[in-house]
Design an enzyme around this catalytic site. Structure first.
Site, mmCIF file in Angstrom:
data_model
loop_
_atom_site.group_PDB
_atom_site.id
_atom_site.type_symbol
_atom_site.label_atom_id
_atom_site.label_comp_id
_atom_site.label_asym_id
_atom_site.label_seq_id
_atom_site.Cartn_x
_atom_site.Cartn_y
_atom_site.Cartn_z
ATOM 1 C CG ASP A 41 -7.771 1.242 -4.198
ATOM 2 O OD1 ASP A 41 -8.043 0.355 -4.901
ATOM 3 O OD2 ASP A 41 -6.667 1.949 -4.458
ATOM 4 C CG ASP A 63 0.643 0.522 -0.208
ATOM 5 O OD1 ASP A 63 0.803 -0.811 -0.268
ATOM 6 O OD2 ASP A 63 1.421 1.347 -0.775
ATOM 7 C CB VAL A 64 -2.263 -4.336 -0.110
ATOM 8 C CG1 VAL A 64 -3.722 -4.365 -0.312
ATOM 9 C CG2 VAL A 64 -1.463 -4.325 -1.536
ATOM 10 C CB SER A 142 -3.873 -13.398 -13.753
ATOM 11 O OG SER A 142 -3.735 -13.196 -15.180
ATOM 12 C CE1 TYR A 155 -0.885 -8.937 -12.972
ATOM 13 C CE2 TYR A 155 -1.186 -10.482 -14.732
ATOM 14 C CZ TYR A 155 -1.731 -9.698 -13.866
ATOM 15 O OH TYR A 155 -3.163 -9.548 -13.516
ATOM 16 C CE LYS A 159 -2.539 -10.934 -10.258
ATOM 17 N NZ LYS A 159 -3.297 -10.266 -9.305
HETATM 18 N N1 LIG Z 1 -8.189 -6.776 -15.862
HETATM 19 C C1 LIG Z 1 -7.648 -7.766 -16.171
HETATM 20 O O1 LIG Z 1 -7.550 -8.118 -17.276
HETATM 21 C C2 LIG Z 1 -7.150 -8.716 -15.187
HETATM 22 C C3 LIG Z 1 -6.846 -10.028 -15.561
HETATM 23 C C4 LIG Z 1 -6.587 -10.965 -14.572
HETATM 24 C C5 LIG Z 1 -6.363 -10.788 -13.231
HETATM 25 N N2 LIG Z 1 -6.555 -9.436 -12.942
HETATM 26 C C6 LIG Z 1 -6.619 -9.000 -11.478
HETATM 27 O O2 LIG Z 1 -7.666 -8.665 -10.924
HETATM 28 C C7 LIG Z 1 -7.200 -7.558 -9.866
HETATM 29 C C8 LIG Z 1 -7.998 -6.260 -10.054
HETATM 30 O O3 LIG Z 1 -7.835 -5.870 -11.364
HETATM 31 P P1 LIG Z 1 -8.418 -4.536 -12.103
HETATM 32 O O4 LIG Z 1 -8.399 -5.030 -13.536
HETATM 33 O O5 LIG Z 1 -9.708 -4.266 -11.461
HETATM 34 O O6 LIG Z 1 -7.103 -3.167 -11.915
HETATM 35 P P2 LIG Z 1 -7.319 -1.962 -11.529
HETATM 36 O O7 LIG Z 1 -6.140 -1.150 -11.938
HETATM 37 O O8 LIG Z 1 -8.714 -1.449 -12.316
HETATM 38 O O9 LIG Z 1 -7.676 -1.850 -10.067
HETATM 39 C C9 LIG Z 1 -6.672 -2.488 -9.192
HETATM 40 C C10 LIG Z 1 -6.733 -1.458 -7.794
HETATM 41 O O10 LIG Z 1 -5.464 -1.989 -7.032
HETATM 42 C C11 LIG Z 1 -5.404 -0.819 -6.179
HETATM 43 N N3 LIG Z 1 -3.873 -1.087 -5.724
HETATM 44 C C12 LIG Z 1 -2.896 -1.023 -6.579
HETATM 45 N N4 LIG Z 1 -1.617 -1.531 -5.753
HETATM 46 C C13 LIG Z 1 -2.418 -1.203 -4.455
HETATM 47 C C14 LIG Z 1 -1.572 -1.061 -2.976
HETATM 48 N N5 LIG Z 1 -0.508 -1.254 -2.959
HETATM 49 N N6 LIG Z 1 -2.419 -0.877 -1.997
HETATM 50 C C15 LIG Z 1 -3.885 -0.721 -2.056
HETATM 51 N N7 LIG Z 1 -4.520 -0.692 -3.349
HETATM 52 C C16 LIG Z 1 -3.762 -0.888 -4.426
HETATM 53 C C17 LIG Z 1 -5.464 0.543 -7.264
HETATM 54 O O11 LIG Z 1 -5.443 1.654 -6.635
HETATM 55 C C18 LIG Z 1 -6.789 -0.172 -7.811
HETATM 56 O O12 LIG Z 1 -7.726 0.496 -7.497
HETATM 57 C C19 LIG Z 1 -5.701 -7.513 -9.633
HETATM 58 O O13 LIG Z 1 -5.183 -8.300 -8.810
HETATM 59 C C20 LIG Z 1 -5.284 -7.896 -11.388
HETATM 60 O O14 LIG Z 1 -4.076 -8.344 -11.284
HETATM 61 C C21 LIG Z 1 -7.183 -8.523 -13.713
#
Ligand SMILES: NC(=O)c1ccc[n+]([C@@H]2O[C@H](COP(=O)([O-])OP(=O)(O)OC[C@H]3O[C@@H](n4cnc5c(N)ncnc54)[C@H](O)[C@@H]3O)[C@@H](O)[C@H]2O)c1
Length: 256
Positions: A41, A63-64, A142, A155, A159
């Protein structure tokens, strides 16, 4: 058929986005079942919190969107053993606006993290899994990638791209023993969802946005982290050995 409780003992996993929410939850479940997990992360403090709950894990801050950073994570995994499990949870949400109002920089950043980041991770990991004789991958798409999303169209487009990559990898790398699936969560209670609501200009708008999001789910509530990570570890496990190329809604019935 191996039971899920057989776990992941002796396996090596890479989890991106492991500092928060669904990535952290996935890493914790994998570690609890015996996997050695590389936690990746850009948020080092968050990674340290995850590390504390994941015995035997290794932290890589990066960073990804940077191939060199992902290469460091793959190297860290190689030091633990054969990398055969990958979950790509790093992602960004938003912006909550119609397409004409999305700024070019917002679009580029979103696609850089959600699409390019997923691709770069696959680019680094797929050859390693092929050389290991196979592996299992779960990407985080998503529900918004499967249906129209007028609230967050940019967004949703990222996805949909993740779902497309999932299907192509499943078909293109099946002969290498690699399975790839993705989960399509509805609204799950994580810091990301909170950030979506926190962006509302007034408490009234926030309450209205929360109510609108909740109403999309026939089960009448938001999901919890473990309700998604249960599906993720199932898809990663040998219990899902004949499942590849699926985009699994975990969405409280939103898409029903
Ligand atoms: N929470 C929801 O409702 C939901 C719904 C559908 C999909 N998602 C997807 O699930 C995944 C996780 O979401 P979450 O809710 O745990 O979000 P979150 O924001 O809690 O966690 C996301 C993590 O990704 C990291 N991140 C962001 N950009 C980055 C980068 N450039 N390099 C490295 N790390 C990076 C952030 O630091 C964070 O720790 C995401 O892809 C999100 O789109 C979430």
């Amino acid at each position: 058929m191996p039971a899920l409780s057989d776990g992941f003992a002796g396996k090596v996993a890479l989890v991106t986005g492991a500092a928060s929410g669904l990535g952290r939850g996935t890493a914790e479940r994998l570690a609890a079942q015996g996997a050695r997990v590389v936690l990746f992360d850009r948020d080092e403090a968050g990674l340290r919190t995850t590390e504390a709950a994941c015995p035997g894990s290794v932290v890589v801050v990066g960073d990804v969107t940077a191939a060199a950073d992902i290469a460091r994570a793959v190297d860290a995994a190689a030091a633990l053993g054969k990398l055969t499990l990958l979950a790509t949870a790093a992602g960004l949400i938003g912006p909550t606006k119609p397409l004409p109002e999305v700024e070019e920089a917002e679009w580029d950043r979103l696609f850089a993290v959600n699409v390019k980041g997923t691709w770069l991770t696959l680019k680094a990991v797929l050859p390693v899994m092929r050389d290991a004789g196979g592996g299992s991958i779960v990407a985080f798409a998503s529900a918004a990638g499967l249906v129209a999303s007028p609230a967050m169209p940019a967004y949703a487009a990222t996805k949909a791209a993740v779902i497309s990559m999932t299907r192509s990898v499943a078909r293109g790398h099946a002969a290498e023993g690699i399975r790839m699936n993705c989960v399509c969560p509805g609204s799950i209670q994580t810091p990301m969802l909170e950030a979506t609501f926190a962006g509302a200009a007034t408490p009234e708008l926030r309450a209205a946005r929360e109510a609108e999001f909740r109403a999309r789910h026939p089960l009448g509530r938001f999901g919890e982290t473990h309700e998604v990570t249960e599906a993720v570890v199932f898809l990663l496990s040998d219990a899902a050995s004949f499942i590849t190329g699926t985009a699994l809604p975990v969405d409280g019935g939103r898409l029903a």
